[in-house]
Design a protein around this motif. Structure first.
Motif, PDB file in Angstrom:
ATOM      1  N   PHE A   1       7.276  15.879 -39.578  1.00 49.08           N
ATOM      2  CA  PHE A   1       7.201  15.490 -40.996  1.00 49.08           C
ATOM      3  C   PHE A   1       5.818  14.920 -41.321  1.00 49.08           C
ATOM      4  O   PHE A   1       5.299  15.104 -42.414  1.00 49.08           O
ATOM      5  N   GLU A   2       5.247  14.239 -40.316  1.00 50.13           N
ATOM      6  CA  GLU A   2       3.897  13.686 -40.468  1.00 50.13           C
ATOM      7  C   GLU A   2       2.883  14.816 -40.654  1.00 50.13           C
ATOM      8  O   GLU A   2       1.909  14.672 -41.382  1.00 50.13           O
TER       9      GLU A   2
ATOM     10  N   MET B   1      16.528  15.109 -41.279  1.00 56.70           N
ATOM     11  CA  MET B   1      15.937  15.155 -42.618  1.00 56.70           C
ATOM     12  C   MET B   1      15.641  16.566 -43.105  1.00 56.70           C
ATOM     13  O   MET B   1      15.465  16.787 -44.295  1.00 56.70           O
TER      14      MET B   1
ATOM     15  N   THR C   1      13.039   3.298 -36.105  1.00 57.03           N
ATOM     16  CA  THR C   1      13.876   4.206 -36.891  1.00 57.03           C
ATOM     17  C   THR C   1      13.631   5.667 -36.507  1.00 57.03           C
ATOM     18  O   THR C   1      12.645   6.008 -35.872  1.00 57.03           O
ATOM     19  N   LEU C   2      14.566   6.527 -36.940  1.00 59.41           N
ATOM     20  CA  LEU C   2      14.493   7.973 -36.700  1.00 59.41           C
ATOM     21  C   LEU C   2      14.726   8.711 -38.021  1.00 59.41           C
ATOM     22  O   LEU C   2      15.367   8.180 -38.922  1.00 59.41           O
ATOM     23  N   PRO C   3      14.281   9.949 -38.131  1.00 58.64           N
ATOM     24  CA  PRO C   3      14.588  10.740 -39.330  1.00 58.64           C
ATOM     25  C   PRO C   3      15.990  11.351 -39.250  1.00 58.64           C
ATOM     26  O   PRO C   3      16.182  12.551 -39.382  1.00 58.64           O
ATOM     27  N   ILE C   4      16.986  10.481 -39.016  1.00 65.31           N
ATOM     28  CA  ILE C   4      18.363  10.926 -38.779  1.00 65.31           C
ATOM     29  C   ILE C   4      19.325   9.978 -39.477  1.00 65.31           C
ATOM     30  O   ILE C   4      19.117   8.768 -39.490  1.00 65.31           O
ATOM     31  N   GLU C   5      20.395  10.537 -40.063  1.00 65.69           N
ATOM     32  CA  GLU C   5      21.532   9.735 -40.531  1.00 65.69           C
ATOM     33  C   GLU C   5      22.795  10.279 -39.867  1.00 65.69           C
ATOM     34  O   GLU C   5      22.920  11.487 -39.681  1.00 65.69           O
ATOM     35  N   SER C   6      23.742   9.407 -39.567  1.00 65.05           N
ATOM     36  CA  SER C   6      25.002   9.842 -38.962  1.00 65.05           C
ATOM     37  C   SER C   6      26.043  10.111 -40.050  1.00 65.05           C
ATOM     38  O   SER C   6      26.305   9.242 -40.877  1.00 65.05           O
TER      39      SER C   6
ATOM     40  N   SER D   1      20.660   7.061 -33.047  1.00 64.19           N
ATOM     41  CA  SER D   1      19.941   5.909 -33.611  1.00 64.19           C
ATOM     42  C   SER D   1      20.268   4.626 -32.864  1.00 64.19           C
ATOM     43  O   SER D   1      19.412   3.752 -32.707  1.00 64.19           O
ATOM     44  N   ARG D   2      21.514   4.480 -32.388  1.00 68.10           N
ATOM     45  CA  ARG D   2      21.900   3.264 -31.660  1.00 68.10           C
ATOM     46  C   ARG D   2      21.148   3.172 -30.340  1.00 68.10           C
ATOM     47  O   ARG D   2      20.659   2.118 -29.949  1.00 68.10           O
TER      48      ARG D   2
END
Lengths: 94, 436
Positions: B417-418, B361, B266-271, B256-257
């Motif tokens: 996802f879309e 996600m 944004t991205l469909p990602i969490e760290s 994401s950075r």
């Protein structure tokens, strides 16, 4: 262990809470375009630094909280009730 | 494989190919015949392809770009040192027992690459096909495993279901007691699965890529992405500006950075962070990788060649970029360990570590094109990046070289996802922390 100062119960271990994710997301209207829903459900800012996130004090008062926390240092900057009406009641008390 | 001759750089001896003869010769001559394993070049002002991230995926991508696609003039930029990120922060499990279309073909291809990797790289990655044994704790779990493993067999992957007799014969130390909270009913087994030596994989890919002319630039942190409209022109790095014909991101944990530096939103990602543990070494005790997952428990364990019991569990349940773990998971994992292998109760933990994961996600990865025409993305590996690394590099190199995805990974893009497609092995829904 992160210690979260719950506005209702006082400071508690984070293991009493469950993490709810990004606290700034608001869901769009039911008839909003699909792209708005896609953004709200799937896209994440994924901030490296201070973010607002939701925590549920599931093994305590069972209230949802909005916590301002640094995702790199885990330092907590503020905690408030997620429900705006509840937050106002707390402010009036203090 | 043809190994190009490289002259000794900076007065140092060139890399020597490993062979029985060379090992014997150097054993007799004081080990003086080995050169350094890869060069330490200065960055050039421009490259045809720059891969960001000198982890297993980035190094594998550079290797396969050079080997399979004949691309010259490649650089891998790495902010730290090789093997210092998640390459050195995992439990080294390799398997291909996936269920969803796309995933199972991809991971099976990766497993096939693992099977030949030591020969291919001329470097012993210590790949040990010691079996992956997933314990089953109810008749329903046995049925679900039968369905998954039938699917795997139809795709061409190996799979077995073991009853209690076979399980007791092969893994005798498990807690088969009648009064346990989760009695064992059997196991789903993949015999071709196993473990490998994580450092050797990084070093092997680096050495082989270097031999094919790839510049590996360590201590070279990306500080900015330079764009000309919908085109990436190069990277600002801590070792100067580098122009690039094509750029590939392979920096799981910090995707994401970098995405933000490229101005892509944004991205469909969490760290999230994931911990792993190793105990003091003991004599051979556990010959397989054993997985325990029922109710709230999630636990996987194997024994390293040095004798340490290597194991891990769930992520820490809250988003974090910190490479350090919290204590509640230490307790969870220790409870799981003693629940299935009570004989571990007296062992002391030697080390534990934590890595930052791209949790996506739906729990599946991304190898895809991006909104910028010469930028490519490799991300979202959740817990499963280690086993994927050869396949990931292979498919990502193909995508970069040919500018289109192969059909197996066509749905592993950012727009799935879309289109209403979730490649969700666990069926956990769009909550990154739940995918493991």
């Amino acid at each position: 262990m992160i210690r979260i100062p719950c506005p209702f119960c006082g400071e508690r271990d984070h293991s009493e809470f469950t993490y709810g994710g990004d606290g700034t997301i608001t869901y769009p209207a039911l008839d909003a375009p699909a792209e708005d829903w896609l953004d709200a459900v799937f896209q994440r800012e994924n901030i490296r630094g201070v973010q607002i996130e939701s925590w549920h004090h599931v093994n305590g008062c069972r209230m949802w909280l909005l916590v301002e926390r640094d995702t790199l240092s885990h330092e907590i900057h503020s905690v408030r009730a997620a429900h705006s009406g509840m937050a106002k009641v707390l402010e009036a008390d203090t | 494989m043809v190994w190009p001759k490289t002259g000794g750089k900076n007065g140092r001896r060139a890399m020597t190919r490993f062979s029985g003869w060379n090992v014997l010769w150097n054993g007799l001559t004081g080990q003086k015949g080995w050169g350094r394993q890869w060069r330490d070049p200065e960055p050039k002002s421009s490259y045809d392809v720059v891969i960001v991230g000198g982890g297993l995926h980035g190094l594998a991508t550079a290797y396969y770009l050079a080997k399979n696609h004949g691309v010259k003039n490649i650089a891998v930029v790495e902010k730290g040192w090789l093997g210092g990120g998640n390459a050195g922060r995992n439990t080294t499990i390799v398997r291909s027992n996936y269920f969803m279309p796309g995933n199972r073909e991809f991971y099976e291809h990766s497993l096939k690459l693992w099977e030949e990797l030591s020969h291919d790289l001329n470097y012993n990655v210590m790949f040990s096909q010691r079996s992956h044994v997933s314990l089953l704790h109810s008749p329903a779990a046995v049925d679900a495993a039968a369905r998954a493993y039938n699917t795997m067999v139809l795709t061409g992957t190996d799979a077995e279901l073991w009853g209690l007799d076979e399980l007791k014969k092969n893994v005798p130390h498990l807690n088969f007691g009648p009064n346990v909270r989760f009695p064992i009913f059997g196991a789903a087994v993949q015999k071709r699965a196993g473990t490998a030596r994580h450092d050797a994989v990084a070093w092997g890919f680096a050495r082989a890529a270097d031999q094919l002319g790839v510049d590996i630039l360590q201590n070279c942190e990306v500080l900015g992405v330079t764009r000309d409209g919908g085109h990436v022109t190069g990277l600002e790095t801590s070792r100067g500006a580098i122009a690039a014909g094509k750029v590939g991101f392979a920096v799981a944990g910090n995707t994401s950075r970098l995405w933000d530096m490229a101005g892509l939103g944004t991205l469909p990602i969490e760290s999230h962070k994931l911990q792993a543990f190793v105990t003091e070494p003991v004599k051979p005790l556990l010959d397989q990788v054993v997985v325990f997952g029922v109710g709230g428990a999630h636990f996987y364990i194997s024994q390293s060649d040095k004798g340490g019991m290597v194991f891990g569990g769930d992520i820490d349940w809250y988003k974090s970029y910190a490479q350090r773990g919290a204590l509640p998971i230490v307790q969870d994992v220790a409870e799981c360990a003693t629940a299935i292998l009570p004989c571990l109760g007296r062992l002391r933990l030697l080390r534990h570590w934590s890595g930052v994961m791209d949790m996506s996600m739906d729990g599946s990865f991304f190898i895809c094109k991006t909104p910028l025409d010469n930028l490519y993305l490799n991300a979202g590996w959740n817990y499963g990046g280690f086993k994927a690394s050869p396949g990931s590099g292979w498919y990502f190199a193909d995508l970069i070289a040919n500018d289109r995805p192969l059909k197996e990974i066509a749905n592993h893009d950012l727009k799935r996802f879309e289109r209403g497609i979730n490649i969700d092995e666990r069926g956990a829904g769009p909550d990154p922390k739940l995918h493991g």
